[in-house]
Design a protein around this motif. Sequence first.
Motif, mmCIF file in Angstrom:
data_model
loop_
_atom_site.group_PDB
_atom_site.id
_atom_site.type_symbol
_atom_site.label_atom_id
_atom_site.label_comp_id
_atom_site.label_asym_id
_atom_site.label_seq_id
_atom_site.Cartn_x
_atom_site.Cartn_y
_atom_site.Cartn_z
ATOM 1 N N ASP A 37 8.442 39.412 67.792
ATOM 2 C CA ASP A 37 7.428 38.610 67.129
ATOM 3 C C ASP A 37 6.577 37.880 68.164
ATOM 4 O O ASP A 37 7.100 37.217 69.049
ATOM 5 C CB ASP A 37 8.102 37.597 66.208
ATOM 6 N N LYS A 38 5.262 38.015 68.028
ATOM 7 C CA LYS A 38 4.371 37.305 68.933
ATOM 8 C C LYS A 38 4.340 35.815 68.572
ATOM 9 O O LYS A 38 4.343 35.448 67.412
ATOM 10 C CB LYS A 38 2.950 37.878 68.840
ATOM 11 N N LYS A 39 4.302 34.965 69.595
ATOM 12 C CA LYS A 39 4.229 33.532 69.339
ATOM 13 C C LYS A 39 2.871 33.146 68.772
ATOM 14 O O LYS A 39 2.757 32.276 67.930
ATOM 15 C CB LYS A 39 4.502 32.761 70.632
ATOM 16 N N CYS A 40 1.818 33.816 69.229
ATOM 17 C CA CYS A 40 0.484 33.526 68.725
ATOM 18 C C CYS A 40 0.377 34.005 67.279
ATOM 19 O O CYS A 40 0.762 35.130 66.961
ATOM 20 C CB CYS A 40 -0.567 34.215 69.590
ATOM 21 N N GLY A 41 -0.150 33.152 66.416
ATOM 22 C CA GLY A 41 -0.296 33.518 65.010
ATOM 23 C C GLY A 41 0.802 32.992 64.122
ATOM 24 O O GLY A 41 0.718 33.108 62.901
ATOM 25 N N ARG A 42 1.851 32.387 64.708
ATOM 26 C CA ARG A 42 2.951 31.850 63.915
ATOM 27 C C ARG A 42 2.758 30.368 63.599
ATOM 28 O O ARG A 42 3.570 29.782 62.882
ATOM 29 C CB ARG A 42 4.277 32.027 64.663
ATOM 30 N N GLU A 43 1.693 29.772 64.086
ATOM 31 C CA GLU A 43 1.531 28.324 63.954
ATOM 32 C C GLU A 43 1.451 27.887 62.488
ATOM 33 O O GLU A 43 0.812 28.536 61.663
ATOM 34 C CB GLU A 43 0.253 27.868 64.677
ATOM 35 N N ASN A 44 2.099 26.768 62.214
ATOM 36 C CA ASN A 44 2.032 26.144 60.898
ATOM 37 C C ASN A 44 0.987 25.033 60.965
ATOM 38 O O ASN A 44 1.297 23.885 61.294
ATOM 39 C CB ASN A 44 3.404 25.591 60.522
ATOM 40 N N TRP A 45 -0.256 25.380 60.632
ATOM 41 C CA TRP A 45 -1.342 24.433 60.784
ATOM 42 C C TRP A 45 -1.433 23.446 59.625
ATOM 43 O O TRP A 45 -2.147 22.452 59.723
ATOM 44 C CB TRP A 45 -2.674 25.178 60.907
ATOM 45 N N THR A 46 -0.753 23.732 58.538
ATOM 46 C CA THR A 46 -0.915 22.865 57.381
ATOM 47 C C THR A 46 0.289 22.919 56.458
ATOM 48 O O THR A 46 0.923 23.975 56.310
ATOM 49 C CB THR A 46 -2.192 23.248 56.596
ATOM 50 N N VAL A 47 0.627 21.774 55.879
ATOM 51 C CA VAL A 47 1.669 21.660 54.854
ATOM 52 C C VAL A 47 1.062 20.900 53.680
ATOM 53 O O VAL A 47 0.175 20.058 53.863
ATOM 54 C CB VAL A 47 2.926 20.936 55.374
ATOM 55 N N ALA A 48 1.535 21.181 52.470
ATOM 56 C CA ALA A 48 0.937 20.536 51.294
ATOM 57 C C ALA A 48 1.953 20.425 50.169
ATOM 58 O O ALA A 48 2.778 21.320 49.966
ATOM 59 C CB ALA A 48 -0.285 21.331 50.818
ATOM 60 N N PHE A 49 1.880 19.313 49.442
ATOM 61 C CA PHE A 49 2.661 19.105 48.237
ATOM 62 C C PHE A 49 1.728 19.183 47.034
ATOM 63 O O PHE A 49 0.597 18.676 47.076
ATOM 64 C CB PHE A 49 3.340 17.730 48.249
ATOM 65 N N ALA A 50 2.197 19.806 45.945
ATOM 66 C CA ALA A 50 1.413 19.852 44.715
ATOM 67 C C ALA A 50 1.243 18.447 44.162
ATOM 68 O O ALA A 50 2.131 17.593 44.325
ATOM 69 C CB ALA A 50 2.097 20.751 43.688
ATOM 70 N N PRO A 51 0.114 18.158 43.496
ATOM 71 C CA PRO A 51 -0.112 16.801 42.970
ATOM 72 C C PRO A 51 0.976 16.318 42.024
ATOM 73 O O PRO A 51 1.268 15.126 41.969
ATOM 74 C CB PRO A 51 -1.460 16.935 42.239
ATOM 75 N N GLY A 53 4.101 17.236 42.257
ATOM 76 C CA GLY A 53 5.372 17.289 42.965
ATOM 77 C C GLY A 53 6.208 18.521 42.679
ATOM 78 O O GLY A 53 7.359 18.597 43.106
ATOM 79 N N SER A 54 5.641 19.522 42.008
ATOM 80 C CA SER A 54 6.431 20.689 41.612
ATOM 81 C C SER A 54 6.636 21.675 42.759
ATOM 82 O O SER A 54 7.666 22.352 42.813
ATOM 83 C CB SER A 54 5.758 21.409 40.433
ATOM 84 N N TYR A 55 5.672 21.771 43.663
ATOM 85 C CA TYR A 55 5.741 22.777 44.725
ATOM 86 C C TYR A 55 5.488 22.150 46.089
ATOM 87 O O TYR A 55 4.783 21.142 46.206
ATOM 88 C CB TYR A 55 4.692 23.872 44.495
ATOM 89 N N PHE A 56 6.046 22.811 47.095
ATOM 90 C CA PHE A 56 5.714 22.541 48.484
ATOM 91 C C PHE A 56 5.263 23.863 49.106
ATOM 92 O O PHE A 56 5.865 24.913 48.858
ATOM 93 C CB PHE A 56 6.918 22.002 49.256
ATOM 94 N N ALA A 57 4.190 23.819 49.894
ATOM 95 C CA ALA A 57 3.645 25.038 50.502
ATOM 96 C C ALA A 57 3.354 24.794 51.968
ATOM 97 O O ALA A 57 2.992 23.689 52.377
ATOM 98 C CB ALA A 57 2.374 25.484 49.776
ATOM 99 N N TRP A 58 3.513 25.864 52.759
ATOM 100 C CA TRP A 58 3.137 25.775 54.170
ATOM 101 C C TRP A 58 2.762 27.162 54.678
ATOM 102 O O TRP A 58 3.159 28.186 54.130
ATOM 103 C CB TRP A 58 4.258 25.167 54.999
ATOM 104 N N SER A 59 1.947 27.160 55.727
ATOM 105 C CA SER A 59 1.541 28.427 56.346
ATOM 106 C C SER A 59 2.635 28.839 57.318
ATOM 107 O O SER A 59 2.860 28.195 58.337
ATOM 108 C CB SER A 59 0.200 28.275 57.067
ATOM 109 N N GLN A 60 3.294 29.937 56.980
ATOM 110 C CA GLN A 60 4.475 30.362 57.727
ATOM 111 C C GLN A 60 4.115 31.181 58.966
ATOM 112 O O GLN A 60 4.978 31.557 59.740
ATOM 113 C CB GLN A 60 5.374 31.179 56.804
ATOM 114 N N GLY A 61 2.838 31.421 59.159
ATOM 115 C CA GLY A 61 2.391 32.246 60.277
ATOM 116 C C GLY A 61 2.186 33.685 59.861
ATOM 117 O O GLY A 61 2.733 34.155 58.860
#
Length: 428
Positions: A37-51, A53-61
């Motif tokens: 797996d390349k290290k470039c492109g795996r960055e988690n630039w953002t995390v977010a909670f649903a208004p 509170g039902s979901y949590f989401a993040w960019s997994q790369g």
Amino acid sequence: MPSLSGGLTCMINFSACLFQVRSRTIGELLAPAAPFDKKCGRENWTVAFAPDGSYFAWSQGHRTVKLVPWSQCLKNFLLHGTKNITNSSSLRLSRQNSDGAQKNKPREHIIDCGDIVWSLAFGSSVPEKQSRCVNIEWHRFRFGQDQLLLATGLNNGRIKIWDVYTGKLLLNLVDHTEVVRDLTFAPDGSLILVSASRDKTLRVWDLKDDGNMMKVLRGHQNWVYSCAFSPDSSMLCSVGASKAVFLWNMDKYTMIRKLEGHHHDVVACDFSPDGALLATASYDTRVYIWDPHTGDILMEFGHLFPPPTPIFAGGANDRWVRSVSFSHDGLHVASLADDKMVRFWRIDEDYPVQVAPLSNGLCCAFSTDGSVLAAGTHDGSVYFWATPRQVPSLQHLCRMSIRRVMPTQEVQELPVPSKVLEFLSYRI
């Protein structure tokens, strides 16, 4: 004597920093790593909670976004310990659609966005909030009261809008020419979306009008890093390279003012729950707390002791602040910096009340109820901490209630003692 007094104050603050309380770790969501797996492109630039509170989401790369039911995620931490390797065999939702997903029942799944994901935002609709476009009577999508959307900003400049419950791709917004660095929905349920891009513009989209682009906000001379709505949706803050901090009137789509004070790129911003305060984070090692109605700096949270000179702060100082987030109690602010630390601050203290270790952190966000802070890292993982617990005073709760409906200029005209005015204006 003044210099001695100032030096003594600095030493007291520095001593307080040495005995900071460590935040309690709640859990970790570790991204799976392939052997090549390349290290470039795996960055988690953002995390977010649903208004809600039902979901949590993040960019997994590598172009994927992971969504997990937040309540179930917390239960798993309690049952199985803090560490949790995200399950790559969970339901994968393609870029087109996903049949058979039961609507309104939170379930863990992965969305393939087709390109590297730089930004995420949840949006929920309020049916009585109509589209601002009154000339169009027919729409492809009619959003119900229980609608929950996820917007993803991509490396190729596109924005994709997903139905969180079904995983269907609803809209593909195409107009930016560079990376979409940040996204934010208006909190009023109107499904107005604002995107910030490296193409030096902000764009306003009306999702209730099938994603029609309503306005382009111009003024930034370089990359736009982040944007945030005020709680009443009337004001937008955007921050970017070259020390830029802009405030926009979102009823007229005009610039209100430019805030000056940072010495380096400004990369994150967030309003307090009552809209009376604005936090901005910069590579100059500082977080500033502003009064957005007057442009005054009310508080400075420094991440380097002693404070650097403007020339040093404007360069590579190894204390770049990457992210900032306001807690929902209106009393605490979290910041994340390159010195491998997460800090929790009180708005009436100039040193952190709690800290936590974190290497290669990029972003952070408070949970909907404010009890947990989530932080994303370079390797696509997420770490969670318990936030400082404190019962807000009755005075603070009254202040927040007043400031939700009154800007600083109106507060200063109230026929009350000067000390009360200072308190209501967050100046004491």
